[in-house]
Design a protein around this motif. Structure first.
Motif, short mmCIF file in Angstrom:
data_model
loop_
_atom_site.label_atom_id
_atom_site.label_comp_id
_atom_site.label_asym_id
_atom_site.label_seq_id
_atom_site.Cartn_x
_atom_site.Cartn_y
_atom_site.Cartn_z
N UNK A 176 0.82 -1.21 0.00
CA UNK A 176 0.00 0.00 0.00
C UNK A 176 0.85 1.26 0.00
N UNK A 177 1.95 1.25 0.76
CA UNK A 177 2.84 2.40 0.79
C UNK A 177 3.46 2.64 -0.59
N UNK A 178 3.93 1.57 -1.24
CA UNK A 178 4.55 1.72 -2.56
C UNK A 178 3.54 2.19 -3.60
N UNK A 179 2.30 1.73 -3.50
CA UNK A 179 1.25 2.20 -4.41
C UNK A 179 1.00 3.69 -4.21
N UNK A 180 0.99 4.12 -2.96
CA UNK A 180 0.77 5.54 -2.66
C UNK A 180 1.90 6.40 -3.21
N UNK A 181 3.13 5.90 -3.09
CA UNK A 181 4.30 6.63 -3.58
C UNK A 181 4.50 6.46 -5.08
N UNK A 182 3.70 5.58 -5.69
CA UNK A 182 3.81 5.26 -7.12
C UNK A 182 5.22 4.74 -7.44
N UNK A 183 5.68 3.85 -6.57
CA UNK A 183 7.01 3.27 -6.73
C UNK A 183 6.95 1.77 -6.92
N UNK A 184 7.77 1.29 -7.87
CA UNK A 184 7.97 -0.14 -8.08
C UNK A 184 9.45 -0.40 -7.82
N UNK A 185 9.83 -0.50 -6.54
CA UNK A 185 11.25 -0.43 -6.20
C UNK A 185 12.03 -1.72 -6.45
N UNK A 186 13.32 -1.53 -6.74
CA UNK A 186 14.25 -2.65 -6.63
C UNK A 186 14.39 -2.94 -5.13
N UNK A 187 14.67 -4.19 -4.79
CA UNK A 187 14.63 -4.60 -3.38
C UNK A 187 16.00 -5.11 -2.94
N UNK A 188 16.47 -4.59 -1.80
CA UNK A 188 17.67 -5.11 -1.16
C UNK A 188 17.34 -5.47 0.28
N UNK A 198 12.97 -13.54 4.04
CA UNK A 198 11.60 -14.03 3.93
C UNK A 198 10.64 -12.89 3.62
N UNK A 199 10.83 -11.78 4.32
CA UNK A 199 9.96 -10.62 4.12
C UNK A 199 10.12 -10.05 2.72
N UNK A 200 11.37 -9.94 2.24
CA UNK A 200 11.62 -9.41 0.90
C UNK A 200 10.95 -10.28 -0.17
N UNK A 201 11.06 -11.58 -0.02
CA UNK A 201 10.46 -12.49 -1.00
C UNK A 201 8.94 -12.44 -0.95
N UNK A 202 8.38 -12.35 0.26
CA UNK A 202 6.93 -12.22 0.42
C UNK A 202 6.41 -10.94 -0.24
N UNK A 203 7.10 -9.85 0.04
CA UNK A 203 6.69 -8.57 -0.53
C UNK A 203 6.77 -8.61 -2.05
N UNK A 204 7.87 -9.12 -2.58
CA UNK A 204 8.06 -9.17 -4.03
C UNK A 204 6.97 -9.98 -4.72
N UNK A 205 6.68 -11.15 -4.16
CA UNK A 205 5.66 -12.02 -4.74
C UNK A 205 4.27 -11.39 -4.67
#
Length: 624
Positions: A176-188, A198-205
């Motif tokens: 929801x935060x990324x949608x509000x910011x209109x961001x499709x971020x690369x993840x580290x 685990x969290x990074x993979x969950x979020x990405x999926x």
């Protein structure tokens, strides 16, 4: 543009204006629940909603009067809230509001809620039923909260049977935060523990699934970076004393901050710091331009500059000038009409700014008095020695001397027990634990009770070793980072500040910007292409010019306008006020746009509470 303004405009466009466009008359009411009322509270003043033809915001769980207007329901995806909404239209002869009904959920709607609505009478009146994915609070211009409180910390590190659900819920909120910011971020993500991965993979999926279902969402073309950190990476920083205004207020005045951070007591009306406990006033927030200007400054500068600015302002202000004239016993006939008109025009703003100045001066004065009277400089010096292994002369700390100072602190009856406990926790983390017999002796000398001993033992939940394996070598956290702490401390020793420690977050941000953050420490998911290297200091993202500077020239710090990269920082397990300050300062110094958040924002006292057995019973201040 600040995060608050982004979310405000999103709610206006996707909820209020969207519903009003389907009404015959725009006048409406918003019916919300506990969660969405907090979201609205952090983004709007009531008069702003009134100006949008919203008459009132009501809580769905309370009994309400019948009103013949088409309502807007803005609810969390909570079945109980949905049931209470349906009850408003259960009797077709006595519906609570008129038709049509417009319903907006702030997160993904469960099948249970959909099936519930399908079988209820409200469905006949419903014209809008949709999600806007906005399940987070905006606490500051750059700070968001997923309002998990100590329950979230407990589920991650202590009683971990709910860890999977905890991570899944926070991943959905981050979407929801990324949608509000209109961001499709690369993840580290940090490789120091399993949870960040685990969290990074969950979020990405989950984010990929969400994006595939959105037809009109268009992210910013330039790449941004989501940095996922874990409290295990740096269990030490939140315990340390700060010398910056905001962290010191929430630390040293912790017991004076009331009503979940809404009010503060014990300040004099004239701005002094020794008022009675019964004297309360509103806690500064981001509508307080004085607080915004000084909150991240060194306390020594605040107590000097703030009173001077107040005095200079009073000399120039029309109301203050008029008051001086009347105080000097000039007759009213000698006061010019234009002076009276100018003073009348300035009166509301004058009263507002006087309150802001006196509140901030009062807090700074009180904090400084505590600092001096509690001999905190010696405590901070010891903390810096333990945390960095480097003394103020840029030499390696003499461990024997440091241990002697530590023991003297623990047996000093004039030192508060909480300061002793924080020092004990810092010692265990920074020195790699201690021998069992040493710990037993020191605990006895400190007069800690069994509950306090449990708090120390619970440090193990963050990967901290309580028993020394290699004396003087830090326990837990990132090994690469610990090496850099000592190197940076030597350079900082050359300055006038006694603060030499560098937080893990500052090291990560600096390394990311300079493209020196190793993939051994932070792995990528969907690494950006060479043309979109977000770590490069060159400008590739141009934001709107900052429009948040006020008419008095007081800068709305960190409110946006950066031309460089954008980083979204999510800290598993909570983030401290000192770390928030790091993000604001890093953003300003390096022209980087940073948004930072977690499930809880804590002072050192609230961080300590996370290790107690009664975890999750109370929420932290200033996170509601």
């Amino acid at each position: 543009m600040s995060l608050r303004e982004i979310v405000k405009q999103r709610i206006i466009t996707q909820v209020i204006k969207d519903a009003q466009s389907k009404m015959k008359k725009p006048y409406t009411v918003i019916v919300a629940d506990d969660t969405t009322i907090k979201i609205l509270h952090h983004c709007f003043k009531m008069h702003e909603l009134n100006e949008l033809d919203v008459g009132v915001v009501l809580n769905v769980k309370f009994n309400r009067e019948r009103v013949k207007v088409s309502p807007i329901y803005f609810l969390s995806s909570n079945v109980d809230s949905a049931k209470m909404m349906c009850a408003d239209y259960s009797n077709p002869k006595e519906t609570k509001y008129a038709a049509p009904v417009h319903v907006y959920f702030n997160s993904k709607v469960s099948k249970k809620i959909i099936d519930l609505v399908k079988g209820e009478n409200i469905r006949k009146y419903m014209k809008t039923f949709t999600e806007i994915q906005n399940d987070f609070l905006v606490l500051e211009q750059r700070v968001f909260s997923f309002y998990g409180g100590r329950t979230s910390f407990n589920d991650l590190y202590v009683n971990t049977q709910n860890r999977s659900d905890e991570l899944a819920q926070r991943a959905q909120q981050l979407i929801g935060l990324c949608l509000a910011l209109e961001e499709d971020p690369a993840i580290r993500y940090s490789t120091n523990g399993r949870d960040a991965k685990t969290f990074a993979e969950l979020f990405n999926s989950s984010f990929n699934d969400t994006k595939s279902s959105l037809k009109q969402w268009s992210p910013n073309p330039q790449s941004s970076v989501l940095l996922i950190l874990d409290r295990r990476d740096d269990p030490l920083t939140p315990f340390m004393h700060s010398l910056s205004f905001q962290p010191m207020v929430f630390d040293l005045l912790h017991d004076d901050i009331l009503e979940n951070g809404a009010k503060i007591r014990g300040l004099k009306e004239d701005g002094g710091g020794g008022g009675g406990d019964g004297n309360t006033r509103p806690m500064p927030d981001e509508s307080d331009q004085i607080w915004i200007k000084y909150r991240h400054d060194f306390i020594g500068e605040v107590v000097q500059k703030l009173p001077k600015q107040f005095n200079d302002w009073q000399k120039e202000n029309n109301v203050a000038q008029l008051k001086r004239k009347t105080k000097d016993k000039e007759s009213s006939s000698n006061v010019k009409t234009k002076d009276l008109i100018s003073a009348a025009r300035d009166m509301p703003q004058y009263q507002k700014l006087v309150k802001q100045f006196t509140t901030n001066i009062g807090m700074a004065s009180k904090v400084m008095n505590i600092f001096k009277n509690s001999s905190l400089r010696d405590v901070i010096q010891l903390e810096q020695d333990m945390a960095t292994g480097i003394d103020e002369d840029a030499k390696k700390v003499d461990r024997t001397q440091m241990q002697k100072q530590f023991s003297e602190l623990l047996v000093n009856e004039n030192v508060d027990q909480q300061i002793k406990l924080r020092a004990f926790m810092l010692y265990v983390i920074s020195q790699g634990g201690m021998k069992p017999e040493q710990r037993k002796t020191l605990l006895k000398q400190s007069n800690f009770d069994s509950d306090t001993e449990d708090v120390i033992v619970n440090l193990g939940a963050l990967g901290v070793s309580l028993t020394a394996q290699k004396p003087g070598q830090q326990s837990g956290g990132n090994k690469t980072y610990w090496k850099k702490v000592a190197e940076i401390a030597k350079k900082k020793s050359e300055t006038t500040s006694i603060i030499r420690h560098t937080s893990y977050l500052e090291w990560v941000l600096t390394s990311q910007l300079s493209e020196k953050l190793s993939e051994d420490d932070f792995k990528w998911i969907n690494k950006p292409s060479a043309s979109k290297k977000s770590g490069a200091p060159k400008s590739y993202r141009k934001h709107k010019k900052n429009q948040n500077d006020d008419e008095n020239g007081l800068l709305a710090q960190g409110s946006g306008g950066a031309k460089g990269p954008r980083y979204i920082v999510y800290f598993l397990g909570g983030v401290s006020y000192e770390e928030l300050k790091v993000c604001y300062e890093f953003s300003q110094q390096n022209d980087v746009d940073i948004f930072v958040g977690s499930t809880l924002i804590y002072s050192p006292q609230e961080y300590l509470q996370c290790f107690r057995k009664d975890d999750g019973v109370e929420e932290q201040k200033n996170d509601e």
